[in-house]
Design an enzyme around this catalytic site. Structure first.
Site, short mmCIF file in Angstrom:
data_model
loop_
_atom_site.label_atom_id
_atom_site.label_comp_id
_atom_site.label_asym_id
_atom_site.label_seq_id
_atom_site.Cartn_x
_atom_site.Cartn_y
_atom_site.Cartn_z
N SER A 195 47.79 45.41 37.36
CA SER A 195 47.75 44.01 37.77
C SER A 195 48.50 43.17 36.75
O SER A 195 48.23 43.24 35.55
CB SER A 195 46.30 43.53 37.87
OG SER A 195 46.25 42.17 38.25
N GLY A 196 49.46 42.38 37.22
CA GLY A 196 50.26 41.56 36.33
C GLY A 196 51.54 42.20 35.85
O GLY A 196 52.27 41.62 35.05
N THR A 199 54.33 42.06 42.85
CA THR A 199 54.55 41.07 43.90
C THR A 199 55.94 40.47 43.80
O THR A 199 56.63 40.29 44.81
CB THR A 199 53.48 39.96 43.81
OG1 THR A 199 52.18 40.54 44.02
CG2 THR A 199 53.71 38.90 44.87
N ASN A 215 46.62 38.08 35.66
CA ASN A 215 47.81 37.74 36.43
C ASN A 215 47.59 36.40 37.13
O ASN A 215 46.59 36.22 37.81
CB ASN A 215 48.07 38.85 37.46
CG ASN A 215 49.34 38.65 38.25
OD1 ASN A 215 50.11 37.72 38.00
ND2 ASN A 215 49.57 39.52 39.20
N SER A 252 47.93 37.18 41.30
CA SER A 252 47.46 38.52 41.60
C SER A 252 47.20 38.68 43.10
O SER A 252 46.50 37.87 43.72
CB SER A 252 46.17 38.81 40.82
OG SER A 252 45.65 40.07 41.17
N SER A 253 47.76 39.74 43.68
CA SER A 253 47.48 40.04 45.09
C SER A 253 46.05 40.55 45.22
O SER A 253 45.69 41.54 44.60
CB SER A 253 48.45 41.11 45.61
OG SER A 253 49.78 40.67 45.56
N GLY A 280 47.12 46.27 41.75
CA GLY A 280 47.27 47.22 40.66
C GLY A 280 45.92 47.73 40.18
O GLY A 280 44.85 47.21 40.53
N GLU A 320 42.68 48.22 38.18
CA GLU A 320 41.88 47.16 37.57
C GLU A 320 40.70 47.74 36.78
O GLU A 320 40.05 48.69 37.22
CB GLU A 320 41.34 46.19 38.63
CG GLU A 320 42.43 45.36 39.27
CD GLU A 320 41.88 44.30 40.21
OE1 GLU A 320 42.66 43.41 40.60
OE2 GLU A 320 40.68 44.34 40.54
#
Length: 737
Positions: free
Chosen positions: A139-140, A144, A195, A198-199, A421, A423
């Protein structure tokens, strides 16, 4: 790009020789790192010698300092997040440069090389093969943004070749495909600790191409929206972007319509003072217009969202008489009226649904039981989650109806996969378990497709090959999805039992059933019921409390009945066909749990990926603080090791760079620039499928060995690396006359 050719990993005999190699490795690493000024020039990590975690890390660090953010690593592209805008790195001129390049692989590493390779793969096949671009990372790490760049690239290059008469149509398609992004991100992304964008859902976008490989449409498939975020945000995180966009971008007239004064604060909008570039309301509205969501529908959407914000401010207190429903806090009465007005439902029925449970026993008349104080809050949150989730699904369906081409107009697709991502937070629950399970499945796909399959192919060809070891995560997947015993199956069993969930009891059962799996462990000194899973990217401890309820995801029938009465046309449409009684009612139909739905949708995604040619991009997060141009070696090396980058480089560097099937070469001739000599291609002795080609020329054994090293033939040893690279770069394929 051209990988190094070493003719496979040759088995060496003798312990003394192996010891000598081990002893010299440290010296080779030191010698390689001495020339620090040249480390940033390694645009392909297969050219690093020796290949070790240290040398790979140093090269990436040097390139990051030089503001070079893309690097080839065998079959994958490594993308380092700069955490700042990079001027002209993704401009239309750069797109044109890569799209028009005769050999894009010889250009500087870029995400557009991956995009162009996939695009040419579709174009270059006699029978085009669908392609998938798998973008992975923490994540981050920039997944995306990378997916957004890929969509922009295809919407540009696949439209640029169109005929003038259809240019207007193509531009509309391109615009609609691209405009799906800001809407999906506004409603599905949020600012987290790791992030700012973040999605909070996964998506697989299929870009649909016609027989001329022109973009004619697209479709979006989504996976597991984190709807719990609507009614509860972790500390120092935010709700979905769309709520903050309304707060900062709504006009005075709109705010009056939404019953949202400028000084009002909302319990479900923490950190509202934090301004992000994602808080762009006008961009979201403009995208809605382009996709056909008119002003009337927009009004319905924003009134629903405003109603959810007012609902979040509603709080309850215990009644003086325990036999009576809970009371509303005095300050909450106004919020309740605003919520009912915005959702267009009767305020009295709304209050009753949140505070009173309806019980039914067979054909007997309904019984009404006051909810506890805690249950009232649970019902309030449940209402918000089910409304937001249904609204999100409606948006996805509307987008697909707007951009999806008719089946008769497209024949192939290029898929872009952008999922949440890996986590690991201080508190992890069912959402993180599902997210990390998805990442485990994608890692297994990479391992099976490349690290494992390619080495097994070399062995099946009869070539001597010493296996490069890699991390196989099958044990972790067996732990989570195992049948009949796995974490998911045990969770589902627990949810089917007609009893209150007991976290401690479930923890005991997990330990009893799964204690022999090395991927699971427990902290015996922890006071909270939990279990720890050793994922490929690291260990994660999951809290069991609340996990069963989240998996059941129950929605009280009274709430569905209420929403079906809404006079908001869109809200009524969202629930018109929903069966309220079937939500977990015993004896009518089996409860479909969250993990069951997610597992099924993920299995369907994996089937799609296995049917396509994959292209991998590994996004790396250089530091956890998202600081520009800051490279933390410890954090980067953990990511490289977790996703098997070093092993990938080993196999790519030691493998065979020229791999052409005979059926692909029998209609071709090889022409060397300058000499224009042609050789006919004939099938070699049977038993090889890696491109068994013999060139009828006086140096054919050498050329044959270059194309397909065969230890039984002469001329295999002592291959001239420089000659091969030069030959490879000068080769061109022409059809036989």
């Amino acid at each position: 790009w051209l990988p190094q050719v070493k003719g496979g990993v040759r088995k060496k005999s003798g312990l003394a020789h192996r010891k000598s190699l081990n002893d010299s490795l440290e010296g080779e690493v030191k010698a390689f790192l001495l020339d620090e000024g040249q480390l940033h020039t390694y645009d392909d990590l297969t050219k690093v010698n020796p290949v070790t975690p240290t040398t790979v890390l140093k090269c990436l660090q040097a390139r990051y300092r030089a503001k070079v953010f893309y690097t080839h690593a065998g079959c994958t592209l490594v993308a380092l997040n700069p955490f700042q805008p990079v001027p002209d790195l993704y401009s239309l001129d750069v797109m044109k440069e890569y799209h028009c390049a005769p050999q894009p692989q010889e250009s500087k590493p870029h995400i557009f090389i991956v995009a162009e390779e996939a695009y040419r793969n579709v174009q270059g096949q006699v029978e085009p093969v669908n392609q998938s671009l798998v973008v992975s990372g923490e994540s981050g790490a920039g997944k995306t943004w990378t997916s957004r760049c890929l969509m922009k690239y295809y919407a540009t290059v696949a439209a640029s070749s169109s005929l003038m008469k259809s240019q207007d149509t193509v531009e509309r398609i391109e615009k609609r495909v691209l405009d799906s992004n800001p809407i999906m991100e506004a409603f599905g992304n949020a600012c987290t600790l790791r992030n700012s964008n973040s999605s909070r859902f996964g998506k697989y976008i299929q870009l649909q191409l016609n027989r001329s490989q022109l973009l004619v449409g697209a479709s979006v498939q989504t996976y597991l929206l984190e709807k719990t975020r609507v009614a509860g945000q972790p500390a120092n995180e935010r709700n979905f972007h769309i709520f903050y966009q309304m707060m900062t971008g709504g006009s005075d007239e709109q705010r009056r319509e939404w019953k949202m004064s400028h000084d009002q604060r909302f319990a479900w909008l923490p950190n509202a003072e934090k301004t992000l570039e994602e808080d762009c309301f006008d961009e979201t509205v403009e995208a809605m217009v382009h996709l056909g969501i008119n002003a009337e529908k927009q009004g319905h959407i924003f009134r629903i969202l405003a109603g959810l914000l007012q609902l979040g401010n509603v709080t309850f207190c215990s009644a003086m008489d325990e036999s009576q429903p809970c009371d509303l806090e005095e300050k909450s009465k106004d919020f309740m009226h605003r919520c009912a007005s915005l959702l267009c439902v009767p305020v009295e029925e709304l209050q009753t649904c949140l505070r009173v449970r309806t019980l039914r026993a067979g054909k007997q008349s309904a019984l009404f039981k006051p909810c506890s104080l805690a249950d009232c809050s649970v019902r309030r949150d449940c209402l918000a989650k089910v409304v937001y989730a249904q609204l999100f699904e409606w948006l996805v369906t509307f987008i697909n109806d707007s951009i999806c081409a008719d089946n008769s107009t497209w024949c192939n697709f290029i898929g872009l996969l952008d999922v949440y991502g890996f986590e690991c937070f201080q508190f992890n629950n069912l959402e993180q378990l599902c997210i990390n399970y998805a990442n485990e499945k994608l890692q297994q796909h990479f391992v099976a497709h490349y690290l494992k399959a390619q080495q097994e192919e070399y062995v099946s060809e009869g070539l001597e090959w010493s296996f490069v070891k890699y991390q196989d995560n099958q044990g972790c997947l067996d732990l989570i999805e195992g049948i009949p015993i796995g974490v998911f199956s045990l969770l589902n069993e627990e949810c089917l039992l007609n009893r209150a969930s007991d976290a401690k009891q479930f923890r005991v059962r997990l330990e009893k059933e799964l204690s022999d799996n090395g991927s699971m462990s427990w902290d015996k000194f922890s006071k909270q019921p939990h279990f720890t899973v050793a994922h490929y990217a690291g260990k994660v401890s999951y809290q069991i409390e609340g996990m069963m309820e989240k998996n059941k995801d129950p929605v009280p029938p009274e709430l569905i009945h209420l929403l079906q009465k809404s006079e908001n046309p869109l809200l009524h449409q969202l629930f018109a066909d929903r069966d309220p009684v079937g939500q977990g009612t015993r004896g009518l139909r089996q409860v479909v749990t969250v993990v069951s739905k997610f597992k099924n949708s993920l299995e369907n995604l994996m089937k799609i990926l296995h049917s396509t040619t994959p292209h991998y991009t590994r996004c790396i997060k250089p530091n956890t603080d998202c600081r520009p141009l800051t490279f933390k070696k410890e954090e980067v090396i953990m990511q490289l090791e977790a996703c098997g980058i070093v092993e990938t480089i080993h196999i790519s560097a030691a493998g065979f760079p020229i791999r052409r099937a005979v059926r692909r070469w029998h209609r071709a001739a090889i022409v060397l620039q300058g000499s224009w000599r042609k050789w006919r291609v004939s099938r070699s002795p049977a038993g090889f499928s890696l491109g068994s080609i013999k060139l009828h020329y006086q140096r054919s054994p050498l050329l044959y060995a270059d194309l397909h090293p065969d230890h039984k033939r002469d001329g295999v040893t002592g291959l001239n690396q420089i000659l091969l690279e030069r030959l490879y770069r000068l080769i061109c394929i022409l059809p036989l006359q």
